[in-house]
Motif scaffolding. Sequence first.
Motif, mmCIF file in Angstrom:
data_model
loop_
_atom_site.group_PDB
_atom_site.id
_atom_site.type_symbol
_atom_site.label_atom_id
_atom_site.label_comp_id
_atom_site.label_asym_id
_atom_site.label_seq_id
_atom_site.Cartn_x
_atom_site.Cartn_y
_atom_site.Cartn_z
ATOM 1 N N LEU A 119 17.493 43.182 0.250
ATOM 2 C CA LEU A 119 16.327 42.568 0.945
ATOM 3 C C LEU A 119 17.201 41.208 0.796
ATOM 4 C CD1 LEU A 119 13.573 42.502 2.530
ATOM 5 C CD2 LEU A 119 12.622 41.791 -0.164
ATOM 6 N N ARG A 120 18.035 40.866 -0.014
ATOM 7 C CA ARG A 120 17.677 39.322 -0.266
ATOM 8 C C ARG A 120 18.953 39.395 1.279
ATOM 9 N NH1 ARG A 120 18.844 41.091 -5.236
ATOM 10 N NH2 ARG A 120 21.689 41.280 -5.799
ATOM 11 N N ALA A 121 20.386 40.334 1.246
ATOM 12 C CA ALA A 121 21.315 40.212 1.893
ATOM 13 C C ALA A 121 20.259 39.687 3.521
ATOM 14 C CB ALA A 121 21.850 41.175 2.488
ATOM 15 N N ALA A 122 19.370 40.614 4.119
ATOM 16 C CA ALA A 122 18.670 40.411 4.897
ATOM 17 C C ALA A 122 18.148 38.279 4.928
ATOM 18 C CB ALA A 122 16.936 41.239 5.098
ATOM 19 N N ASP A 123 17.227 38.527 4.023
ATOM 20 C CA ASP A 123 16.964 36.860 4.030
ATOM 21 C C ASP A 123 17.816 35.640 4.281
ATOM 22 O OD1 ASP A 123 15.781 34.718 3.359
ATOM 23 O OD2 ASP A 123 15.738 35.160 0.938
ATOM 24 N N ALA A 124 18.833 36.036 3.590
ATOM 25 C CA ALA A 124 20.524 34.920 4.037
ATOM 26 C C ALA A 124 20.977 35.310 5.498
ATOM 27 C CB ALA A 124 21.299 35.439 3.095
ATOM 28 N N ALA A 125 21.258 36.412 6.129
ATOM 29 C CA ALA A 125 21.901 36.480 7.261
ATOM 30 C C ALA A 125 20.713 36.509 8.666
ATOM 31 C CB ALA A 125 21.763 38.003 7.626
ATOM 32 N N LEU A 126 18.853 36.615 8.495
ATOM 33 C CA LEU A 126 18.129 35.321 9.223
ATOM 34 C C LEU A 126 18.350 34.444 8.405
ATOM 35 C CD1 LEU A 126 15.522 38.643 8.504
ATOM 36 C CD2 LEU A 126 16.436 38.071 10.225
ATOM 37 N N ARG A 127 18.251 34.060 7.938
ATOM 38 C CA ARG A 127 18.334 32.042 7.606
ATOM 39 C C ARG A 127 19.513 32.097 8.974
ATOM 40 N NH1 ARG A 127 14.603 30.021 4.738
ATOM 41 N NH2 ARG A 127 13.528 31.845 2.881
ATOM 42 N N ARG A 128 20.512 32.276 8.314
ATOM 43 C CA ARG A 128 21.680 31.756 9.323
ATOM 44 C C ARG A 128 21.657 32.208 10.829
ATOM 45 N NH1 ARG A 128 26.142 34.316 10.390
ATOM 46 N NH2 ARG A 128 26.002 36.385 9.521
ATOM 47 N N LEU A 129 21.381 33.031 11.039
ATOM 48 C CA LEU A 129 21.411 33.272 11.994
ATOM 49 C C LEU A 129 20.367 32.796 13.482
ATOM 50 C CD1 LEU A 129 22.033 37.160 12.171
ATOM 51 C CD2 LEU A 129 23.706 35.776 13.184
ATOM 52 N N LEU A 130 19.023 32.725 12.685
ATOM 53 C CA LEU A 130 17.337 32.334 13.494
ATOM 54 C C LEU A 130 17.692 30.490 12.924
ATOM 55 C CD1 LEU A 130 15.207 34.724 12.595
ATOM 56 C CD2 LEU A 130 16.405 34.874 14.237
ATOM 57 N N ASP A 131 18.772 30.268 12.032
ATOM 58 C CA ASP A 131 17.857 28.383 12.277
ATOM 59 C C ASP A 131 16.653 28.330 11.788
ATOM 60 O OD1 ASP A 131 19.951 26.041 11.748
ATOM 61 O OD2 ASP A 131 20.028 25.834 13.718
ATOM 62 N N ASP A 132 16.730 27.018 12.807
ATOM 63 C CA ASP A 132 15.701 26.894 13.167
ATOM 64 C C ASP A 132 14.307 27.423 13.282
ATOM 65 O OD1 ASP A 132 16.704 24.261 12.496
ATOM 66 O OD2 ASP A 132 16.456 23.491 13.909
ATOM 67 N N GLN A 133 14.437 28.760 13.575
ATOM 68 C CA GLN A 133 13.168 29.514 13.980
ATOM 69 C C GLN A 133 12.943 30.570 12.831
ATOM 70 O OE1 GLN A 133 14.247 31.451 18.344
ATOM 71 N NE2 GLN A 133 16.085 31.260 18.093
ATOM 72 N N VAL A 134 13.618 30.592 12.148
ATOM 73 C CA VAL A 134 13.593 31.420 10.649
ATOM 74 C C VAL A 134 12.104 31.105 10.321
ATOM 75 C CG1 VAL A 134 14.674 30.160 9.195
ATOM 76 C CG2 VAL A 134 14.277 32.880 8.596
ATOM 77 N N SER A 135 11.332 30.231 10.175
ATOM 78 C CA SER A 135 10.023 28.753 10.050
ATOM 79 C C SER A 135 9.641 28.756 11.540
ATOM 80 C CB SER A 135 10.460 28.333 8.912
ATOM 81 O OG SER A 135 10.873 27.078 9.958
ATOM 82 N N SER A 136 9.739 29.453 12.496
ATOM 83 C CA SER A 136 8.900 29.089 13.144
ATOM 84 C C SER A 136 7.337 29.757 13.287
ATOM 85 C CB SER A 136 9.305 28.960 14.355
ATOM 86 O OG SER A 136 9.671 31.165 15.034
ATOM 87 N N ARG A 137 6.331 29.672 14.138
ATOM 88 C CA ARG A 137 5.782 30.290 14.413
ATOM 89 C C ARG A 137 5.760 31.947 14.964
ATOM 90 N NH1 ARG A 137 0.732 32.705 13.041
ATOM 91 N NH2 ARG A 137 0.026 33.752 14.844
ATOM 92 N N ALA A 138 6.592 31.729 16.088
ATOM 93 C CA ALA A 138 6.983 32.877 16.628
ATOM 94 C C ALA A 138 7.099 34.078 15.295
ATOM 95 C CB ALA A 138 8.389 32.535 17.511
ATOM 96 N N VAL A 139 7.992 33.577 14.825
ATOM 97 C CA VAL A 139 8.528 35.182 13.470
ATOM 98 C C VAL A 139 6.975 35.190 12.976
ATOM 99 C CG1 VAL A 139 9.759 35.087 11.451
ATOM 100 C CG2 VAL A 139 11.228 33.924 13.281
ATOM 101 N N THR A 140 6.343 34.614 12.632
ATOM 102 C CA THR A 140 5.459 34.916 12.165
ATOM 103 C C THR A 140 4.178 35.484 12.777
ATOM 104 O OG1 THR A 140 4.580 32.406 10.667
ATOM 105 C CG2 THR A 140 3.165 33.898 10.822
#
Length: 303
Positions: free
Chosen positions: A91-112
């Motif tokens: 889960l920590r790896a998924a967190d770090a990878a998604l933050r890197r790959l999604l960049d600004d999108q990681v906290s977007s409304r689309a993700v939510t």
Amino acid sequence: MDPADAAALAARLEPLHSMIYFVPEVGEELAPAGITRDRDQYFAQRSAPMGAVGPGVVAATFFNFNPALVARSVPMVWAQAAPADVVNARLRAADAALRRLLDDQVSSRAVTEAGELVRRACDGATGEDRPLYAAHADLPWPEEPHLALWHGVTLLREHRGDAHLHALLSAGLSGIEALVTHTATGRGFTVAFAQRSRGWSPEQWSDASAGLTERGLLDAGGTERSGADAPEAGHRGLTETGVALRAEIEDHTTRMSLGPWRHLGAEGTARLREVAAPLSKAVLPAFAVEGVFAPRSPRASSS
């Protein structure tokens, strides 16, 4: 629910899950625990929700791996790290990878929104005869939206994957035969990577291919298809009967995997397809590993 739409959405969501098998963050999390080889990391992270199971269970649920290869990793990995610790590391790896790959999108409304829609879909999934899905479904839902999305997509992937194994068995294919026919479509893994990563020798591959040829599923004499769906040079392609069998396997898989999409409904499914598209596209760089995939296929888990 149109089965074709459900299958297309499953394919669209797949990269959001399967990126976890290619990102370096997994190794960064598991290596300090003593699980250093890529192969061991794969077996550990995917089977950990089932607990400290033995090689027979892993080989049965993963299906297309040589059991001898599995036995060289399991249960050794559990001597290095407890399954619960591996789940947390993943889960920590998924967190770090998604933050890197999604960049600004990681906290977007689309993700939510995508995460909310996926969770609604998962409410329509059932665990009967789906051991990998059921094990993952027992895990708690993460609170952060991008991790909830990843967890939900993982559940949907394992739910469909368990159904896919049922379809393969119903079609009379063994694990290696499933892999041979899958690579013969010209989509998915290359033959070289499939043999290496799944632990099958060229001789075993050749024997399986010969048996499939006798059944009329592979072309005899190395005849190959042309165009985008052609298999690799030197390897047999599917006959018309083989193409039809693979199509029926996919249809069978989809029929057994419609529960989540029926629960989500046509409107929710259409909206999830829309919001997930740019997110799936954003993680595709994780699959840019030379020699792994045939052209046009970043999907890592089918067989």
